[in-house]
Design an enzyme around this catalytic site. Structure first.
Site, mmCIF file in Angstrom:
data_model
loop_
_atom_site.group_PDB
_atom_site.id
_atom_site.type_symbol
_atom_site.label_atom_id
_atom_site.label_comp_id
_atom_site.label_asym_id
_atom_site.label_seq_id
_atom_site.Cartn_x
_atom_site.Cartn_y
_atom_site.Cartn_z
ATOM 1 N N ALA A 222 0.798 -1.230 0.000
ATOM 2 C CA ALA A 222 0.000 0.000 0.000
ATOM 3 C C ALA A 222 0.836 1.289 0.000
ATOM 4 C CB ALA A 222 -0.975 -0.038 1.181
ATOM 5 N N ARG B 236 -5.191 0.297 -8.816
ATOM 6 C CA ARG B 236 -5.647 -0.777 -7.904
ATOM 7 C C ARG B 236 -6.632 -0.139 -6.917
ATOM 8 N NH1 ARG B 236 -1.215 -4.628 -5.328
ATOM 9 N NH2 ARG B 236 -2.977 -6.092 -5.268
ATOM 10 N N ASP C 79 -4.026 -2.605 3.815
ATOM 11 C CA ASP C 79 -4.207 -1.790 2.605
ATOM 12 C C ASP C 79 -5.206 -0.669 2.829
ATOM 13 O OD1 ASP C 79 -3.092 -4.446 1.584
ATOM 14 O OD2 ASP C 79 -2.878 -3.042 -0.085
ATOM 15 N N ASN D 14 -6.455 -6.435 4.320
ATOM 16 C CA ASN D 14 -5.062 -6.795 4.029
ATOM 17 C C ASN D 14 -5.087 -8.029 3.130
ATOM 18 O OD1 ASN D 14 -2.209 -6.299 4.411
ATOM 19 N ND2 ASN D 14 -2.136 -8.201 5.562
ATOM 20 N N LYS D 15 -3.927 -8.463 2.730
ATOM 21 C CA LYS D 15 -3.802 -9.594 1.803
ATOM 22 C C LYS D 15 -4.688 -10.760 2.225
ATOM 23 C CE LYS D 15 -1.992 -9.794 -1.226
ATOM 24 N NZ LYS D 15 -2.637 -9.557 -2.565
HETATM 25 O O1 MRU Z 1 -1.220 -7.366 -3.394
HETATM 26 P P1 MRU Z 1 -0.103 -6.762 -2.603
HETATM 27 O O2 MRU Z 1 1.156 -7.540 -2.638
HETATM 28 O O3 MRU Z 1 0.090 -5.297 -2.953
HETATM 29 O O4 MRU Z 1 -0.644 -6.790 -1.104
HETATM 30 C C1 MRU Z 1 0.119 -6.158 -0.117
HETATM 31 C C2 MRU Z 1 -0.402 -6.334 1.248
HETATM 32 O O5 MRU Z 1 -1.446 -6.918 1.471
HETATM 33 C C3 MRU Z 1 0.381 -5.678 2.344
HETATM 34 O O6 MRU Z 1 0.260 -6.382 3.542
HETATM 35 C C4 MRU Z 1 -0.157 -4.255 2.569
HETATM 36 O O7 MRU Z 1 -0.189 -3.554 1.368
HETATM 37 C C5 MRU Z 1 0.623 -3.518 3.557
HETATM 38 S S1 MRU Z 1 2.184 -3.054 2.913
HETATM 39 C C6 MRU Z 1 3.074 -2.189 4.036
#
Ligand code: MRU
Length: 333
Positions: free
Chosen positions: A53, A84, A224, A234-235
């Protein structure tokens, strides 16, 4: 810590460009991509060559310089902001640059550089506050990659780990591999290894066993987007990890800068969740791992309810869900 630079701007507003490390190639290859075109930047964000993020916020801020320089105006800025949907940092950064630049690429670059520097400082502060949670000999679990590769600084969830390690504490990190794109196995294991921090990769479905065996006393992930009530996107897989942590009395903290909190989103149900191509599940690189025409459900993120989150490690300290709305409404320190 010798982690490759995640995102940089090289040169001036008139002829400079964005340089990112292509995260789709890590850890096998450390290859940089130079982006001097808005479409190329949007593509790099969409295919996760730059990801995380805060990192896509900074990349998007620099992307505004490209869009304005290319005469794309509002439509160009909107293209960057929409690359995104879930990480609020991206739209937040574009709004900030749009307002400060008033159409001028040089002013856009000044604001993007400020966003970059602020992210670096926020990561360091998150590291200082979060390090207090880490004790010698602990097992710590994390999901996806919320480290230096996901930010313009030392990371969010991994920043407390780096800081505690620099302060001399020793601990083991369990990194969920993070299906389907393996950010945990490829990126978290890579950057923690570079920093000399002990890391063990596990498949996502092994986390409950690791918790049940008592190998982990703390869980930390990034986010995110965090809604005003503390629900955190989050992911995909973070919610399952949070449920397992709750069942085993292990506190799960979310580490994130203010730019990830969204006062305009009241709760998790209002967070837009990106759905990605089914091929991310039908294939593993060049190898077909499912029937080519099988239906696939592939949300890139899930929402962890605030009730499962022990606290939020921010640049201003560790907050509880009930403190978020007031903190966001207060003038920035
Ligand atoms: O799809 P991604 O790899 O962008 O997903 C990232 C995540 O879910 C991270 O945990 C989140 O962005 C925090 S990053 C400091």
């Amino acid at each position: 810590m010798s982690i490759p630079k995640t995102v940089q701007w090289l040169g001036d507003a008139a002829s400079g460009f964005i340089r990112i490390i292509d995260q789709t190639l890590l850890p096998a290859r450390e290859q940089y991509l130079d982006l001097a075109d808005t479409g190329a930047l949007v593509d790099a964000i969409a295919r996760l060559a730059v990801r995380g993020a805060p990192a896509i916020g900074v990349a998007g801020a620099y992307g505004c310089v490209l869009a304005l320089r290319q005469g794309m105006g509002e439509a160009g800025l909107e293209r960057v902001a929409g690359a995104r949907p879930t990480a609020v940092n991206l739209r937040w950064a574009v709004q900030r640059v749009r307002k400060a630049a008033n159409g001028d690429p040089a002013r856009a670059l000044d604001e993007a550089r400020r966003i970059h520097a602020e992210d670096e400082a926020s990561c360091a502060a998150i590291g200082r506050h979060g390090a207090a949670l880490i004790r010698d000999g602990m097992g710590i679990i994390t999901h996806c990659n919320a480290g230096a590769l996901a930010t313009a600084g030392m990371g969010t969830a991994l920043a407390p780990l780096y800081t505690a390690h620099q302060q001399g504490r020793r601990f083991t990190v369990f990194a969920d591999e993070t299906r389907p794109l393996l950010q945990g196995a490829r990126l978290t294991a890579f950057e923690l290894g570079q920093a000399g921090i002990a890391v063990t990769v596990i498949a996502d479905n092994m986390a409950p066993v690791v918790l049940r065996r008592g190998l982990v006393q703390l869980a930390v992930t990034g986010a995110d987007r965090i809604a005003a009530n503390g629900d955190a996107a989050n992911k995909i897989g973070t919610y399952g990890l949070a449920l397992a942590c709750k069942a085993h009395n292990v506190p799960l903290y979310i580490a994130a800068p203010r730019s990830t909190f969204d006062a305009a989103t009241p709760d998790g149900a209002a967070i837009p969740i990106e759905e990605r191509s089914g091929d991310e599940l039908r294939r593993l690189g060049p190898v077909q791992t499912a029937p080519p025409d099988v239906a696939v459900f592939n949300p890139a993120f899930d929402v962890t309810p605030a009730a499962l989150i022990a606290g939020y490690i921010t640049e201003n300290g560790i907050l509880q869900a009930g403190q978020i709305a007031g903190w966001l409404a207060a003038p920035q320190p």
